[in-house]
Design a protein around this motif. Structure first.
Motif, PDB file in Angstrom:
ATOM      1  N   TYR A 226      24.376  27.054  41.062  1.00  0.00           N
ATOM      2  CA  TYR A 226      23.557  28.124  40.152  1.00  0.00           C
ATOM      3  C   TYR A 226      22.887  29.081  40.937  1.00  0.00           C
ATOM      4  O   TYR A 226      22.477  28.418  42.196  1.00  0.00           O
ATOM      5  CB  TYR A 226      22.844  27.152  39.225  1.00  0.00           C
ATOM      6  CG  TYR A 226      23.575  25.892  38.590  1.00  0.00           C
ATOM      7  CD1 TYR A 226      23.775  24.856  39.151  1.00  0.00           C
ATOM      8  CD2 TYR A 226      23.866  26.319  37.217  1.00  0.00           C
ATOM      9  CE1 TYR A 226      24.508  23.822  38.273  1.00  0.00           C
ATOM     10  CE2 TYR A 226      24.579  25.232  36.548  1.00  0.00           C
ATOM     11  CZ  TYR A 226      24.784  23.970  37.022  1.00  0.00           C
ATOM     12  OH  TYR A 226      25.423  22.861  36.356  1.00  0.00           O
TER      13      TYR A 226
ATOM     14  N   GLN B  15      19.368  31.515  40.337  1.00  0.00           N
ATOM     15  CA  GLN B  15      18.106  31.540  39.567  1.00  0.00           C
ATOM     16  C   GLN B  15      17.447  32.934  40.122  1.00  0.00           C
ATOM     17  O   GLN B  15      16.970  32.674  41.289  1.00  0.00           O
ATOM     18  CB  GLN B  15      17.315  30.214  39.592  1.00  0.00           C
ATOM     19  CG  GLN B  15      16.229  30.538  38.592  1.00  0.00           C
ATOM     20  CD  GLN B  15      15.233  29.360  38.521  1.00  0.00           C
ATOM     21  OE1 GLN B  15      15.326  28.614  39.318  1.00  0.00           O
ATOM     22  NE2 GLN B  15      14.831  28.954  37.333  1.00  0.00           N
TER      23      GLN B  15
ATOM     24  N   GLN C 185      13.952  33.995  35.284  1.00  0.00           N
ATOM     25  CA  GLN C 185      14.962  33.670  34.594  1.00  0.00           C
ATOM     26  C   GLN C 185      15.470  32.160  34.854  1.00  0.00           C
ATOM     27  O   GLN C 185      15.286  31.422  35.705  1.00  0.00           O
ATOM     28  CB  GLN C 185      16.188  34.602  34.967  1.00  0.00           C
ATOM     29  CG  GLN C 185      15.986  35.999  34.949  1.00  0.00           C
ATOM     30  CD  GLN C 185      17.363  36.982  35.150  1.00  0.00           C
ATOM     31  OE1 GLN C 185      18.442  36.311  35.115  1.00  0.00           O
ATOM     32  NE2 GLN C 185      17.058  38.057  35.182  1.00  0.00           N
ATOM     33  N   PRO C 186      16.274  31.848  33.841  1.00  0.00           N
ATOM     34  CA  PRO C 186      17.041  30.345  33.948  1.00  0.00           C
ATOM     35  C   PRO C 186      18.162  30.564  34.851  1.00  0.00           C
ATOM     36  O   PRO C 186      18.594  31.713  35.149  1.00  0.00           O
ATOM     37  CB  PRO C 186      17.404  30.095  32.408  1.00  0.00           C
ATOM     38  CG  PRO C 186      17.605  31.381  31.791  1.00  0.00           C
ATOM     39  CD  PRO C 186      16.613  32.326  32.367  1.00  0.00           C
ATOM     40  N   PRO C 187      18.258  29.499  35.370  1.00  0.00           N
ATOM     41  CA  PRO C 187      19.468  29.310  36.158  1.00  0.00           C
ATOM     42  C   PRO C 187      21.005  29.847  35.364  1.00  0.00           C
ATOM     43  O   PRO C 187      20.951  29.576  34.478  1.00  0.00           O
ATOM     44  CB  PRO C 187      19.692  27.771  36.750  1.00  0.00           C
ATOM     45  CG  PRO C 187      18.216  27.457  36.598  1.00  0.00           C
ATOM     46  CD  PRO C 187      17.682  28.079  35.257  1.00  0.00           C
TER      47      PRO C 187
ATOM     48  N   LEU D 130      25.186  29.407  35.830  1.00  0.00           N
ATOM     49  CA  LEU D 130      26.242  28.795  36.525  1.00  0.00           C
ATOM     50  C   LEU D 130      27.159  30.003  37.186  1.00  0.00           C
ATOM     51  O   LEU D 130      27.505  30.823  36.701  1.00  0.00           O
ATOM     52  CB  LEU D 130      27.275  28.086  35.593  1.00  0.00           C
ATOM     53  CG  LEU D 130      28.459  27.413  35.842  1.00  0.00           C
ATOM     54  CD1 LEU D 130      28.070  26.336  36.921  1.00  0.00           C
ATOM     55  CD2 LEU D 130      29.308  27.036  34.630  1.00  0.00           C
TER      56      LEU D 130
ATOM     57  N   TYR E  22      21.108  26.867  43.748  1.00  0.00           N
ATOM     58  CA  TYR E  22      21.012  25.265  43.599  1.00  0.00           C
ATOM     59  C   TYR E  22      22.413  25.045  43.709  1.00  0.00           C
ATOM     60  O   TYR E  22      23.219  25.423  42.830  1.00  0.00           O
ATOM     61  CB  TYR E  22      20.181  25.126  42.424  1.00  0.00           C
ATOM     62  CG  TYR E  22      18.749  25.421  42.626  1.00  0.00           C
ATOM     63  CD1 TYR E  22      18.258  26.670  41.886  1.00  0.00           C
ATOM     64  CD2 TYR E  22      17.830  24.348  43.215  1.00  0.00           C
ATOM     65  CE1 TYR E  22      16.972  26.781  41.960  1.00  0.00           C
ATOM     66  CE2 TYR E  22      16.497  24.939  43.042  1.00  0.00           C
ATOM     67  CZ  TYR E  22      16.101  25.958  42.416  1.00  0.00           C
ATOM     68  OH  TYR E  22      14.650  26.262  42.359  1.00  0.00           O
TER      69      TYR E  22
END
Lengths: 119, 115
Positions: free
Chosen positions: B42, B44, B48-50, B52, B93
């Motif tokens: 992921y 990020q 912001q959100p992660p 995919l 991540y």
């Protein structure tokens, strides 16, 4: 286009219960192709899976949080919810809801909501 | 629990150069029954959100630029950005989903910056 949006109090007192809701728009939460989960991120830190709920209603929780977590779904409102009891400052984090494709790929995330635990 | 360890913790790469991030799992995330590695990456960006990028260790998510690639098997995995762009500045991540449905764990993250 399916979207997820978290909502709930941004401030919770120690020892109380944190309650958040994720509203799913643009699609049905009842789809058997997906399941729904919560992930959190303490400020400046990494990601921690909290738990997930399957379309069947089965729930799975992070063992480290299991005694304090409840995840439920309300199909009539197209929402799923998180309750975390007995919170402490260590539970301060941005909480994300997410849609997972089996067996655990988080394909879509909400924008996240910051919850601070403080008196 | 399967522990995911990323290296390095931070990385600075010049624009146009290759960036490589490593992820090691404490046990194999390769399912012998289907020969698939239960590993995702992921991205990020700040605030912001992660997002995919890669799943099954090497399958690029729809819409992800082909400069992103994933490789590895068993316990050792790599995310490679072939030619770094300014918009790639982010924290990356890895995540194992081998423990499905009873637990997913993430690496600690690797912060990628421009040199």
């Amino acid at each position: 286009q399916l979207q997820l949006q978290e909502s709930g109090p941004g401030l919770v007192k120690p020892s109380e219960t944190l309650s958040l809701t994720c509203t799913v728009s643009g699609g049905s939460i009842s789809s058997s192709s997906y399941y729904w989960g919560w992930i959190r991120q303490p400020p400046g830190k990494g990601l921690e899976w909290i738990g997930s709920i399957y379309y069947s209603g089965s729930t799975y929780y992070n063992p480290s949080l299991k005694s304090r977590v409840t995840i439920s779904v309300d199909t009539s409102k197209n929402q799923f919810s998180l309750k975390l009891s007995s919170v402490t400052a260590a539970d301060t984090a941005v909480y994300y809801c997410a849609r997972h494709v089996p067996p655990g790929i988080a394909v879509l995330w909400g924008q996240g909501t910051l919850v601070t635990v403080s008196s | 629990d399967i522990v995911m360890t990323q290296s390095p913790d931070s990385l600075a790469v010049s624009l146009g150069e290759r960036a490589t991030i490593n992820c090691k799992s404490s046990q194999s995330v390769l399912y012998s029954s289907n020969n698939k590695n239960y590993l995702a990456w992921y991205q990020q960006k700040p605030g912001q959100p992660p997002k995919l990028l890669i799943y099954w260790a090497s399958t690029r998510e729809s819409g992800v630029p082909d400069r992103f690639s994933g490789s590895g098997s068993g316990t050792d995995f790599t995310l490679t950005i072939s030619s770094l762009q300014a918009e790639d500045v982010a924290v990356y991540y890895c995540q194992q989903y081998y423990s499905t449905p009873r637990g997913y764990t993430f690496g600690q993250g690797t912060k990628l910056e421009i040199k």
